[in-house]
Design a protein around this motif. Structure first.
Motif, PDB file in Angstrom:
ATOM      1  N   ARG A  10     -46.850  18.157  16.079  1.00  0.00           N
ATOM      2  CA  ARG A  10     -46.571  17.034  16.997  1.00  0.00           C
ATOM      3  C   ARG A  10     -47.798  16.132  17.150  1.00  0.00           C
ATOM      4  NH1 ARG A  10     -44.216  21.391  20.329  1.00  0.00           N
ATOM      5  NH2 ARG A  10     -41.986  21.391  19.864  1.00  0.00           N
ATOM      6  N   ASN A  11     -48.964  16.731  17.302  1.00  0.00           N
ATOM      7  CA  ASN A  11     -50.192  15.949  17.450  1.00  0.00           C
ATOM      8  C   ASN A  11     -50.482  15.117  16.209  1.00  0.00           C
ATOM      9  OD1 ASN A  11     -50.622  16.893  20.055  1.00  0.00           O
ATOM     10  ND2 ASN A  11     -51.981  18.534  19.391  1.00  0.00           N
ATOM     11  N   LYS A  12     -50.278  15.702  15.051  1.00  0.00           N
ATOM     12  CA  LYS A  12     -50.525  14.966  13.808  1.00  0.00           C
ATOM     13  C   LYS A  12     -49.519  13.829  13.658  1.00  0.00           C
ATOM     14  CE  LYS A  12     -52.681  14.306   9.964  1.00  0.00           C
ATOM     15  NZ  LYS A  12     -54.075  13.847   9.956  1.00  0.00           N
ATOM     16  N   ALA A  14     -48.043  12.171  15.870  1.00  0.00           N
ATOM     17  CA  ALA A  14     -48.290  11.107  16.846  1.00  0.00           C
ATOM     18  C   ALA A  14     -49.209  10.035  16.265  1.00  0.00           C
ATOM     19  CB  ALA A  14     -48.893  11.688  18.119  1.00  0.00           C
ATOM     20  N   THR A  15     -49.966  10.394  15.235  1.00  0.00           N
ATOM     21  CA  THR A  15     -50.918   9.443  14.645  1.00  0.00           C
ATOM     22  C   THR A  15     -50.420   8.848  13.332  1.00  0.00           C
ATOM     23  OG1 THR A  15     -52.104  11.116  13.342  1.00  0.00           O
ATOM     24  CG2 THR A  15     -52.823  10.783  15.626  1.00  0.00           C
ATOM     25  N   ILE A  16     -49.229   9.231  12.896  1.00  0.00           N
ATOM     26  CA  ILE A  16     -48.723   8.809  11.579  1.00  0.00           C
ATOM     27  C   ILE A  16     -47.507   7.903  11.738  1.00  0.00           C
ATOM     28  CG2 ILE A  16     -47.718   9.598   9.407  1.00  0.00           C
ATOM     29  CD1 ILE A  16     -49.204  12.235   9.867  1.00  0.00           C
ATOM     30  N   ASN A  17     -47.566   6.768  11.080  1.00  0.00           N
ATOM     31  CA  ASN A  17     -46.421   5.865  11.050  1.00  0.00           C
ATOM     32  C   ASN A  17     -46.014   5.523   9.622  1.00  0.00           C
ATOM     33  OD1 ASN A  17     -46.046   5.546  13.896  1.00  0.00           O
ATOM     34  ND2 ASN A  17     -47.955   4.390  13.894  1.00  0.00           N
ATOM     35  N   GLU A  18     -46.791   5.997   8.669  1.00  0.00           N
ATOM     36  CA  GLU A  18     -46.531   5.704   7.262  1.00  0.00           C
ATOM     37  C   GLU A  18     -45.245   6.386   6.800  1.00  0.00           C
ATOM     38  OE1 GLU A  18     -48.456   6.771   2.907  1.00  0.00           O
ATOM     39  OE2 GLU A  18     -49.495   7.343   4.725  1.00  0.00           O
ATOM     40  N   LYS A  69     -40.944  13.223  12.414  1.00  0.00           N
ATOM     41  CA  LYS A  69     -41.508  12.423  13.505  1.00  0.00           C
ATOM     42  C   LYS A  69     -40.586  12.417  14.730  1.00  0.00           C
ATOM     43  CE  LYS A  69     -44.193   8.687  14.858  1.00  0.00           C
ATOM     44  NZ  LYS A  69     -45.605   8.568  14.843  1.00  0.00           N
TER      45      LYS A  69
END
Length: 114
Positions: A10-12, A14-18, A69
């Protein structure tokens, strides 16, 4: 330990939109090795994380999970799971967290390759 792995995922995410071709949204697969190292594969559909695991001599995977995601637990791609199994024969015992009726279930890696 799966709860900790879910939190890492979940934490990872949260930083990924690719978004990559072939995936509807970002996903991560979290791997726990037999020496308690955690690896995170981002949008990895072909098991390319295996190269890193081999370099680190950390090829025995004890547990794994894949999270989208949107928060859904799912299987990593067939190719990814096959790469994990081909990388180390001991990975026949790898436990994978999956969604089941009314909650999570755990299956071994070979059970998911049928």
């Amino acid at each position: 330990m799966f709860e900790e792995m879910l939190e890492v995922a979940r934490n990872k995410l949260a930083t990924i939109n690719e978004i990559v071709v072939g995936l509807p949204e970002p996903q991560v697969t979290v791997l726990l090795t037999d020496n308690d190292n955690i690896y995170v594969a981002v949008n990895d559909v072909d098991g390319s994380i295996c190269n890193e695991l081999k370099r680190n001599k950390s090829t025995k995977i004890v547990k794994m999970l894949t999270l989208w995601k949107a928060g859904d637990v799912d299987l990593a791609s067939f190719v990814f799971r096959k790469a994990i199994l081909d990388m180390d024969e001991d990975n026949i015992n790898t436990c994978i967290l999956l969604c089941g009726n009314g909650g999570y279930v755990v299956k071994t890696l070979p059970e998911t390759l049928c």
